[in-house]
Design a protein around this motif. Structure first.
Motif, PDB file in Angstrom:
ATOM      1  N   MET A  63      25.460  57.372  14.672  1.00  0.00           N
ATOM      2  CA  MET A  63      24.521  56.758  15.622  1.00  0.00           C
ATOM      3  C   MET A  63      23.858  57.849  16.466  1.00  0.00           C
ATOM      4  O   MET A  63      24.499  58.821  16.853  1.00  0.00           O
ATOM      5  N   GLN A 107      31.055  62.187  19.267  1.00  0.00           N
ATOM      6  CA  GLN A 107      31.065  61.494  17.976  1.00  0.00           C
ATOM      7  C   GLN A 107      29.666  61.006  17.583  1.00  0.00           C
ATOM      8  O   GLN A 107      29.446  60.613  16.437  1.00  0.00           O
ATOM      9  N   TYR A 108      28.716  61.041  18.540  1.00  0.00           N
ATOM     10  CA  TYR A 108      27.343  60.624  18.274  1.00  0.00           C
ATOM     11  C   TYR A 108      26.401  61.819  18.338  1.00  0.00           C
ATOM     12  O   TYR A 108      26.690  62.827  18.992  1.00  0.00           O
ATOM     13  N   ASP A 146      18.697  55.671  17.396  1.00  0.00           N
ATOM     14  CA  ASP A 146      19.080  54.277  17.146  1.00  0.00           C
ATOM     15  C   ASP A 146      19.122  53.506  18.459  1.00  0.00           C
ATOM     16  O   ASP A 146      18.850  52.307  18.499  1.00  0.00           O
ATOM     17  N   GLU A 188      34.661  55.298  27.494  1.00  0.00           N
ATOM     18  CA  GLU A 188      35.264  54.305  26.589  1.00  0.00           C
ATOM     19  C   GLU A 188      34.541  52.962  26.688  1.00  0.00           C
ATOM     20  O   GLU A 188      34.271  52.303  25.677  1.00  0.00           O
ATOM     21  N   ASP A 191      31.100  53.201  25.075  1.00  0.00           N
ATOM     22  CA  ASP A 191      31.259  53.239  23.620  1.00  0.00           C
ATOM     23  C   ASP A 191      31.420  51.832  23.062  1.00  0.00           C
ATOM     24  O   ASP A 191      30.872  51.494  22.003  1.00  0.00           O
ATOM     25  N   LYS A 192      32.183  50.978  23.747  1.00  0.00           N
ATOM     26  CA  LYS A 192      32.353  49.581  23.316  1.00  0.00           C
ATOM     27  C   LYS A 192      31.006  48.850  23.337  1.00  0.00           C
ATOM     28  O   LYS A 192      30.696  48.084  22.419  1.00  0.00           O
ATOM     29  N   TYR A 193      30.216  49.116  24.390  1.00  0.00           N
ATOM     30  CA  TYR A 193      28.910  48.457  24.464  1.00  0.00           C
ATOM     31  C   TYR A 193      27.987  48.915  23.331  1.00  0.00           C
ATOM     32  O   TYR A 193      27.254  48.108  22.757  1.00  0.00           O
ATOM     33  N   TYR A 194      28.030  50.203  23.007  1.00  0.00           N
ATOM     34  CA  TYR A 194      27.236  50.697  21.880  1.00  0.00           C
ATOM     35  C   TYR A 194      27.646  49.980  20.591  1.00  0.00           C
ATOM     36  O   TYR A 194      26.809  49.566  19.792  1.00  0.00           O
ATOM     37  N   SER A 195      28.944  49.826  20.375  1.00  0.00           N
ATOM     38  CA  SER A 195      29.436  49.179  19.169  1.00  0.00           C
ATOM     39  C   SER A 195      28.973  47.730  19.091  1.00  0.00           C
ATOM     40  O   SER A 195      28.628  47.230  18.006  1.00  0.00           O
ATOM     41  N   GLU A 196      28.969  47.060  20.241  1.00  0.00           N
ATOM     42  CA  GLU A 196      28.505  45.665  20.273  1.00  0.00           C
ATOM     43  C   GLU A 196      27.015  45.564  19.945  1.00  0.00           C
ATOM     44  O   GLU A 196      26.572  44.609  19.317  1.00  0.00           O
TER      45      GLU A 196
END
Length: 370
Positions: A1, A30-31, A86, A361, A364-369
């Motif tokens: 991403m 990681q991005y 993205d 953290e 990161d969860k919001y990005y995944s959603e």
């Protein structure tokens, strides 16, 4: 991403929004990440900062604290074309870049609005900004705001509350960890003031920080203590001229190391901000991390009274009530057990909620959603 952050400025420029942006950018290796921001100088610069590409747009002029640039359009267009994001995370309030972004953001790119603050001071030009603000919020896929009270009181966010999630600000723990020799330095600061309890303030000397209220409250504090006032600003000389108490000490701007030592040396942290211009209170969280219980005013619509909880991590008094502020200081200085309990609770609250790993953290969860 691939995530493109758009901030007003970026490191090595130091500021509240800029720090949060840096923490998110550097905390997510990681991005793929890039940043678009203003350069304080007039020239455009593309450089790499700690492995991250930063597009700095030269500033042509500043109007009402908003940087403007003739080259913002081509530089942002270039960044989007080269980086192919993205997600774009836009750090508000920054109206001019928002207007430019709305003309070119690709439809497939997700837009996160990081809502650091409402526009409060620029009331005369806000009607010109409002359409851009609304269009940006409509286009947003996600809006993150720093506290529940700010979310609930922000008028621009009310029509879009279904998109809003909470992302508290963070402090850099590394700046406040005690190291070899620090205990001696703390004692040196205490000895400097004859080992009297220290009531500590740090912040810019501007109106909404409420420093005149602290100077007034000092007159009513009965405890034998000293007031150490760090920082500087437009009100500094005026406040010095008005203050005739021998127990008030203006110490100017402190280095990061000196700031840490003063936090640990202090018995009470005075945080007399009075308006929601104080949207969160990172300095307040830093003091709590160092175990210093705080006294705050009640500030409607601000996150301050959510960062420090009344009768749990500190004491909160009615807004602008200088005598009540003084009484709260006396209470903390006179009740060692209460101060100890607030100290422990405050440090735990910051470690659990307001540190970089916690913020990263959650984002990161919001990005995944998305």
């Amino acid at each position: 991403m691939r995530i493109l952050h758009i901030s007003k400025y970026y490191y090595p420029y130091i500021g509240g929004v800029e720090n949060i942006c840096k923490y998110l950018v550097e905390g997510m290796p990681q991005y793929e990440r890039a940043v678009v921001c203003f350069n304080e100088k007039r020239n455009d610069v593309i450089e790499t900062v700690h492995g991250v590409k930063v597009y700095r747009v030269g500033t042509t002029i500043n109007i009402a604290r908003q940087a403007l640039s003739l080259s913002y359009f081509p530089m942002l267009k270039r960044a989007i074309k080269e980086f192919k994001p993205d997600i774009i995370q836009f750090h508000w309030a920054n109206p001019f870049p928002a207007a430019v972004l709305l003309t070119m953001i690709p439809k497939h790119v997700k837009l996160v609005i990081h809502w650091h603050m409402d526009i409060i001071k620029q009331k005369k030009i806000y009607p010109l900004i409002k359409p851009v603000e609304t269009a940006l919020l409509k286009r947003a896929d996600l809006i993150v705001v720093t506290s529940p009270p700010y979310r609930d009181a922000s008028l621009p966010l009310q029509p879009f509350k279904d998109k809003v999630k909470i992302l508290p600000n963070a402090i850099d723990e590394d700046n406040f960890v005690l190291r070899n020799g620090d205990r001696e330095k703390i004692e040196e600061v205490r000895n400097r003031y004859a080992n009297k309890p220290i009531v500590f303030f740090v912040g810019r000397h501007i109106q909404y920080k409420g420093l005149p209220h602290l100077i007034e409250a000092e007159k009513y504090v009965k405890s034998d203590c000293v007031f150490v006032i760090a920082g500087k600003g437009p009100l500094t000389e005026e406040l010095k001229a008005q203050c005739h108490s021998s127990r008030v000490h203006f110490v100017g701007k402190l280095s990061d190391e000196e700031l840490k030592i003063h936090h640990y040396a202090a018995s009470v942290f005075a945080f007399p901000s009075i308006t929601k211009n104080e949207a969160f209170g990172v300095a307040l969280a830093e003091a709590m991390y160092c175990g210093t219980p705080a006294v705050t005013f009640t500030i409607p619509g601000s996150g301050v009274n959510w960062v420090s909880l009344n009768n749990e991590t500190g004491l909160e008094v009615p807004n602008g009530d200088d005598k009540a502020f003084a009484k709260a200081i006396d209470t903390l200085l006179g009740d060692k057990e209460l101060s100890r309990r607030f100290s422990e609770n405050g440090k735990k609250r910051v470690k659990d909620n307001f540190t970089i790993p916690v913020m990263v953290e959650q984002m990161d969860k919001y990005y995944s959603e998305l």
